[in-house]
Design an enzyme around this catalytic site. Structure first.
Site, PDB file in Angstrom:
ATOM      1  NE  ARG A  99      14.827  10.698  13.934  1.00  0.00           N
ATOM      2  CZ  ARG A  99      14.866   9.386  13.849  1.00  0.00           C
ATOM      3  NH1 ARG A  99      14.772   8.796  12.672  1.00  0.00           N
ATOM      4  NH2 ARG A  99      14.985   8.631  14.907  1.00  0.00           N
TER       5      ARG A  99
ATOM      6  CB  THR B 291      11.638   3.585  16.769  1.00  0.00           C
ATOM      7  OG1 THR B 291      12.636   4.510  16.350  1.00  0.00           O
ATOM      8  CG2 THR B 291      11.727   2.343  15.922  1.00  0.00           C
TER       9      THR B 291
ATOM     10  CE1 TYR C  59      16.957   1.086   8.391  1.00  0.00           C
ATOM     11  CE2 TYR C  59      16.372  -0.527   6.725  1.00  0.00           C
ATOM     12  CZ  TYR C  59      16.047   0.568   7.492  1.00  0.00           C
ATOM     13  OH  TYR C  59      14.815   1.148   7.369  1.00  0.00           O
TER      14      TYR C  59
ATOM     15  CG  HIS D 298      14.484   5.355   7.464  1.00  0.00           C
ATOM     16  ND1 HIS D 298      15.241   4.851   8.504  1.00  0.00           N
ATOM     17  CD2 HIS D 298      15.323   6.106   6.710  1.00  0.00           C
ATOM     18  CE1 HIS D 298      16.486   5.278   8.366  1.00  0.00           C
ATOM     19  NE2 HIS D 298      16.557   6.038   7.286  1.00  0.00           N
TER      20      HIS D 298
ATOM     21  CD  GLU E 155      19.606   7.156   6.203  1.00  0.00           C
ATOM     22  OE1 GLU E 155      18.568   7.855   6.129  1.00  0.00           O
ATOM     23  OE2 GLU E 155      19.910   6.508   7.220  1.00  0.00           O
TER      24      GLU E 155
ATOM     25  NE  ARG F 284       8.660   5.656  12.894  1.00  0.00           N
ATOM     26  CZ  ARG F 284       9.958   5.894  13.012  1.00  0.00           C
ATOM     27  NH1 ARG F 284      10.444   6.513  14.083  1.00  0.00           N
ATOM     28  NH2 ARG F 284      10.776   5.517  12.055  1.00  0.00           N
TER      29      ARG F 284
ATOM     30  CG  ASN G 237       8.744   2.151  12.380  1.00  0.00           C
ATOM     31  OD1 ASN G 237       9.007   2.135  11.178  1.00  0.00           O
ATOM     32  ND2 ASN G 237       9.671   2.224  13.307  1.00  0.00           N
TER      33      ASN G 237
ATOM     34  CG  PHE H 192      17.015  -5.183  15.325  1.00  0.00           C
ATOM     35  CD1 PHE H 192      17.158  -4.279  14.282  1.00  0.00           C
ATOM     36  CD2 PHE H 192      17.646  -4.911  16.535  1.00  0.00           C
ATOM     37  CE1 PHE H 192      17.921  -3.131  14.433  1.00  0.00           C
ATOM     38  CE2 PHE H 192      18.403  -3.760  16.697  1.00  0.00           C
ATOM     39  CZ  PHE H 192      18.540  -2.872  15.644  1.00  0.00           C
TER      40      PHE H 192
ATOM     41  CE  LYS I  85      11.134   2.178   8.451  1.00  0.00           C
ATOM     42  NZ  LYS I  85      11.264   1.668   9.833  1.00  0.00           N
TER      43      LYS I  85
END
Length: 134
Positions: free
Chosen positions: A79, A85, A43, A109, A120, A96, A106, A51, A3
């Protein structure tokens, strides 16, 4: 995807290195600046949530590094590697847990299912951009 905060903080090499050291192959990668339309597509499951606008504004605020990571149980293992998150809940040793500053910023993704991964991947890559590793 690394990100905007991860790119800005120069964590690209570190993150890629973690995936490669774990035995994954990076079969596609590019740096892009996501436009609003693409961000909303990425998203879409969060549309209507409180949010959503903050998320869209953040992901479009700077360049990101999109990549496809390939390997045994890639979705599940990646993951686990990235952690929760919320960085306060992410254990040390996770991406993270080691690098994220806030829940909003964070660093990374990752898709949470094979179905989402396929969707995606199609947002950011066309077939001839994905390389088979021998």
């Amino acid at each position: 995807m690394i990100k905007p905060d991860g790119v800005k903080r120069k964590l690209i090499g570190e993150i890629i290195s973690r995936f490669e050291k774990r035995g994954f192959n990076i079969v596609a990668m590019k740096m892009v600046h996501i436009d609003r339309t693409t961000a909303e597509r990425l998203y879409e499951e969060h549309k209507g949530k409180s949010f959503f606008e903050e998320l869209i504004n953040y992901i479009t605020s700077g360049p990101v590094v999109c990549m496809i990571v390939e390997g045994e149980e890639a979705v599940t293992v990646v993951r686990k590697m990235i952690g929760n998150t919320d960085p306060k809940e992410a254990p040390p040793g996770t991406i993270r847990g080691d690098y994220a500053l806030t829940k909003a910023e964070n660093v990374i993704h990752a898709s949470d299912s094979e179905e989402k991964a396929k969707r995606e991947m199609s947002i950011f890559f066309v077939e001839n951009e994905i390389v088979a590793i021998m």
